[in-house]
Design a protein around this motif. Structure first.
Motif, PDB file in Angstrom:
ATOM      1  N   GLU A   7      -3.415  -0.115  -6.309  1.00 53.75           N
ATOM      2  CA  GLU A   7      -4.142   0.113  -7.557  1.00 53.75           C
ATOM      3  C   GLU A   7      -3.979  -1.068  -8.500  1.00 53.75           C
ATOM      4  OE1 GLU A   7      -3.325   3.859  -9.453  1.00 53.75           O
ATOM      5  OE2 GLU A   7      -3.650   4.960  -7.586  1.00 53.75           O
ATOM      6  N   VAL A   8      -2.771  -1.618  -8.558  1.00 54.58           N
ATOM      7  CA  VAL A   8      -2.522  -2.784  -9.404  1.00 54.58           C
ATOM      8  C   VAL A   8      -3.346  -3.968  -8.914  1.00 54.58           C
ATOM      9  CG1 VAL A   8      -0.776  -4.496 -10.053  1.00 54.58           C
ATOM     10  CG2 VAL A   8      -0.235  -2.053 -10.177  1.00 54.58           C
ATOM     11  N   VAL A   9      -3.271  -4.230  -7.616  1.00 57.00           N
ATOM     12  CA  VAL A   9      -4.011  -5.353  -7.032  1.00 57.00           C
ATOM     13  C   VAL A   9      -5.509  -5.182  -7.261  1.00 57.00           C
ATOM     14  CG1 VAL A   9      -4.654  -6.456  -4.857  1.00 57.00           C
ATOM     15  CG2 VAL A   9      -2.252  -5.915  -5.316  1.00 57.00           C
ATOM     16  N   MET A  10      -6.022  -4.007  -6.996  1.00 59.04           N
ATOM     17  CA  MET A  10      -7.457  -3.779  -7.163  1.00 59.04           C
ATOM     18  C   MET A  10      -7.855  -3.876  -8.634  1.00 59.04           C
ATOM     19  SD  MET A  10      -8.451  -3.745  -4.158  1.00 59.04           S
ATOM     20  CE  MET A  10     -10.173  -3.489  -4.496  1.00 59.04           C
ATOM     21  N   GLY A  11      -6.968  -3.472  -9.539  1.00 60.89           N
ATOM     22  CA  GLY A  11      -7.247  -3.625 -10.967  1.00 60.89           C
ATOM     23  C   GLY A  11      -7.389  -5.085 -11.352  1.00 60.89           C
ATOM     24  N   LEU A  12      -6.497  -5.929 -10.827  1.00 59.30           N
ATOM     25  CA  LEU A  12      -6.593  -7.361 -11.112  1.00 59.30           C
ATOM     26  C   LEU A  12      -7.897  -7.933 -10.575  1.00 59.30           C
ATOM     27  CD1 LEU A  12      -2.961  -8.517 -10.275  1.00 59.30           C
ATOM     28  CD2 LEU A  12      -3.975  -8.266 -12.553  1.00 59.30           C
ATOM     29  N   ILE A  13      -8.228  -7.575  -9.347  1.00 54.92           N
ATOM     30  CA  ILE A  13      -9.451  -8.093  -8.727  1.00 54.92           C
ATOM     31  C   ILE A  13     -10.685  -7.580  -9.462  1.00 54.92           C
ATOM     32  CG2 ILE A  13     -10.878  -8.019  -6.636  1.00 54.92           C
ATOM     33  CD1 ILE A  13      -8.188  -8.009  -5.053  1.00 54.92           C
ATOM     34  N   MET A  14     -10.717  -6.296  -9.744  1.00 57.76           N
ATOM     35  CA  MET A  14     -11.886  -5.702 -10.394  1.00 57.76           C
ATOM     36  C   MET A  14     -12.095  -6.262 -11.804  1.00 57.76           C
ATOM     37  SD  MET A  14     -12.626  -1.719 -11.390  1.00 57.76           S
ATOM     38  CE  MET A  14     -11.364  -1.754 -12.648  1.00 57.76           C
ATOM     39  N   HIS A  15     -11.045  -6.224 -12.620  1.00 61.29           N
ATOM     40  CA  HIS A  15     -11.198  -6.699 -13.999  1.00 61.29           C
ATOM     41  C   HIS A  15     -11.443  -8.204 -14.047  1.00 61.29           C
ATOM     42  CE1 HIS A  15     -10.447  -2.849 -15.767  1.00 61.29           C
ATOM     43  NE2 HIS A  15      -9.270  -2.746 -15.167  1.00 61.29           N
ATOM     44  N   GLY A  16     -10.775  -8.955 -13.167  1.00 62.20           N
ATOM     45  CA  GLY A  16     -11.027 -10.391 -13.105  1.00 62.20           C
ATOM     46  C   GLY A  16     -12.456 -10.685 -12.690  1.00 62.20           C
ATOM     47  N   LYS A  50      -8.367  -8.526 -20.955  1.00 64.71           N
ATOM     48  CA  LYS A  50      -7.262  -7.792 -21.581  1.00 64.71           C
ATOM     49  C   LYS A  50      -6.773  -6.681 -20.663  1.00 64.71           C
ATOM     50  CE  LYS A  50      -5.749  -5.056 -25.531  1.00 64.71           C
ATOM     51  NZ  LYS A  50      -4.807  -4.361 -24.678  1.00 64.71           N
ATOM     52  N   ALA A  51      -7.700  -5.973 -20.043  1.00 67.87           N
ATOM     53  CA  ALA A  51      -7.317  -4.899 -19.121  1.00 67.87           C
ATOM     54  C   ALA A  51      -6.515  -5.467 -17.949  1.00 67.87           C
ATOM     55  CB  ALA A  51      -8.555  -4.159 -18.624  1.00 67.87           C
ATOM     56  N   ALA A  52      -6.957  -6.589 -17.409  1.00 71.16           N
ATOM     57  CA  ALA A  52      -6.225  -7.219 -16.308  1.00 71.16           C
ATOM     58  C   ALA A  52      -4.870  -7.717 -16.787  1.00 71.16           C
ATOM     59  CB  ALA A  52      -7.039  -8.369 -15.727  1.00 71.16           C
ATOM     60  N   HIS A  53      -4.837  -8.292 -17.962  1.00 72.05           N
ATOM     61  CA  HIS A  53      -3.580  -8.802 -18.511  1.00 72.05           C
ATOM     62  C   HIS A  53      -2.598  -7.661 -18.759  1.00 72.05           C
ATOM     63  CE1 HIS A  53      -0.842 -10.565 -21.535  1.00 72.05           C
ATOM     64  NE2 HIS A  53      -0.969 -11.627 -20.755  1.00 72.05           N
ATOM     65  N   ASP A  54      -3.096  -6.528 -19.220  1.00 73.92           N
ATOM     66  CA  ASP A  54      -2.225  -5.368 -19.422  1.00 73.92           C
ATOM     67  C   ASP A  54      -1.595  -4.926 -18.104  1.00 73.92           C
ATOM     68  OD1 ASP A  54      -2.842  -5.415 -22.111  1.00 73.92           O
ATOM     69  OD2 ASP A  54      -4.199  -3.695 -22.035  1.00 73.92           O
ATOM     70  N   THR A  55      -2.378  -4.962 -17.033  1.00 70.45           N
ATOM     71  CA  THR A  55      -1.866  -4.631 -15.705  1.00 70.45           C
ATOM     72  C   THR A  55      -0.787  -5.627 -15.305  1.00 70.45           C
ATOM     73  OG1 THR A  55      -3.973  -3.657 -15.034  1.00 70.45           O
ATOM     74  CG2 THR A  55      -2.500  -4.375 -13.272  1.00 70.45           C
ATOM     75  N   ASP A  72       2.647  -9.933  -2.087  1.00 77.54           N
ATOM     76  CA  ASP A  72       2.066 -10.138  -0.767  1.00 77.54           C
ATOM     77  C   ASP A  72       0.736 -10.866  -0.942  1.00 77.54           C
ATOM     78  OD1 ASP A  72       0.375  -8.176  -1.780  1.00 77.54           O
ATOM     79  OD2 ASP A  72       1.165  -6.596  -0.497  1.00 77.54           O
ATOM     80  N   LEU A  73       0.024 -11.066   0.141  1.00 76.73           N
ATOM     81  CA  LEU A  73      -1.242 -11.792   0.071  1.00 76.73           C
ATOM     82  C   LEU A  73      -2.243 -11.081  -0.839  1.00 76.73           C
ATOM     83  CD1 LEU A  73      -2.789 -14.259   0.972  1.00 76.73           C
ATOM     84  CD2 LEU A  73      -3.486 -13.013   3.018  1.00 76.73           C
ATOM     85  N   TYR A  74      -2.210  -9.755  -0.856  1.00 82.18           N
ATOM     86  CA  TYR A  74      -3.110  -9.005  -1.740  1.00 82.18           C
ATOM     87  C   TYR A  74      -2.819  -9.309  -3.209  1.00 82.18           C
ATOM     88  CZ  TYR A  74      -4.284  -6.239   2.383  1.00 82.18           C
ATOM     89  OH  TYR A  74      -4.694  -5.834   3.623  1.00 82.18           O
ATOM     90  N   MET A  75      -1.535  -9.345  -3.553  1.00 82.37           N
ATOM     91  CA  MET A  75      -1.157  -9.624  -4.934  1.00 82.37           C
ATOM     92  C   MET A  75      -1.549 -11.054  -5.310  1.00 82.37           C
ATOM     93  SD  MET A  75       0.048  -8.439  -7.728  1.00 82.37           S
ATOM     94  CE  MET A  75       0.892  -6.947  -7.234  1.00 82.37           C
ATOM     95  N   VAL A  76      -1.321 -11.994  -4.404  1.00 79.30           N
ATOM     96  CA  VAL A  76      -1.705 -13.383  -4.663  1.00 79.30           C
ATOM     97  C   VAL A  76      -3.218 -13.466  -4.867  1.00 79.30           C
ATOM     98  CG1 VAL A  76      -1.809 -15.706  -3.660  1.00 79.30           C
ATOM     99  CG2 VAL A  76       0.291 -14.337  -3.454  1.00 79.30           C
ATOM    100  N   HIS A  77      -3.961 -12.755  -4.051  1.00 81.97           N
ATOM    101  CA  HIS A  77      -5.419 -12.742  -4.171  1.00 81.97           C
ATOM    102  C   HIS A  77      -5.836 -12.165  -5.531  1.00 81.97           C
ATOM    103  CE1 HIS A  77      -9.542 -12.715  -2.775  1.00 81.97           C
ATOM    104  NE2 HIS A  77      -9.647 -11.430  -2.997  1.00 81.97           N
ATOM    105  N   HIS A  81      -7.822 -14.144  -8.552  1.00 83.44           N
ATOM    106  CA  HIS A  81      -9.045 -13.680  -9.224  1.00 83.44           C
ATOM    107  C   HIS A  81      -8.874 -13.731 -10.739  1.00 83.44           C
ATOM    108  CE1 HIS A  81     -12.254 -12.042  -6.632  1.00 83.44           C
ATOM    109  NE2 HIS A  81     -11.307 -12.068  -5.706  1.00 83.44           N
ATOM    110  N   LEU A  82      -7.741 -13.273 -11.213  1.00 85.34           N
ATOM    111  CA  LEU A  82      -7.501 -13.245 -12.655  1.00 85.34           C
ATOM    112  C   LEU A  82      -7.479 -14.658 -13.239  1.00 85.34           C
ATOM    113  CD1 LEU A  82      -6.826 -11.896 -15.311  1.00 85.34           C
ATOM    114  CD2 LEU A  82      -4.438 -11.742 -14.554  1.00 85.34           C
ATOM    115  N   MET A  83      -6.746 -15.562 -12.625  1.00 84.88           N
ATOM    116  CA  MET A  83      -6.653 -16.915 -13.160  1.00 84.88           C
ATOM    117  C   MET A  83      -8.003 -17.633 -13.113  1.00 84.88           C
ATOM    118  SD  MET A  83      -3.700 -16.872 -14.288  1.00 84.88           S
ATOM    119  CE  MET A  83      -3.779 -18.519 -14.927  1.00 84.88           C
TER     120      MET A  83
END
Length: 105
Positions: A7-16, A50-55, A72-77, A81-83
């Motif tokens: 959920e955290v990883v997908m939140g970063l990808i989605m919001h980014g 902001k939503a991604a940063h909050d995550t 892991d690779l998912y978190m790096v991915h 996306h966020l950066m």
């Protein structure tokens, strides 16, 4: 990998991804001379970031409290996306400002 981690990883990808998409739309609006719309899209991009940063802050807080966050690779991915979204939004603001100046002349 647990569900919370995904959920955290997908939140970063989605919001980014959403933020980058809004920033791209903002450039397109500015190119068409719709600067008010461009400004609104940049604000939407900021809200997504902001939503991604909050995550991300939640993950850092967990790590600081001694609860190791799996990297892991998912978190790096997701972080990638966020950066990229942050960089793209910053460049979009500069492009919009240049287009605004050209429009005024």
């Amino acid at each position: 990998m647990n569900e919370e981690h995904m959920e955290v990883v997908m939140g970063l990808i989605m919001h980014g991804g959403n933020a980058k998409g809004y920033a791209y739309q903002a450039i397109q609006d500015a190119k068409a001379g719709n600067f008010d719309e461009a400004d609104k899209k940049i604000e939407l991009a900021n809200q997504e970031l902001k939503a991604a940063h909050d995550t991300q802050t939640g993950m850092l807080t967990q790590e600081a409290q001694g609860n190791h966050v799996e990297v892991d690779l998912y978190m790096v991915h997701g972080q990638d996306h966020l950066m990229n979204a942050i960089t793209f939004k910053d460049l979009a603001i500069e492009i919009i400002e240049l287009l605004r100046r050209l429009d005024e002349k």
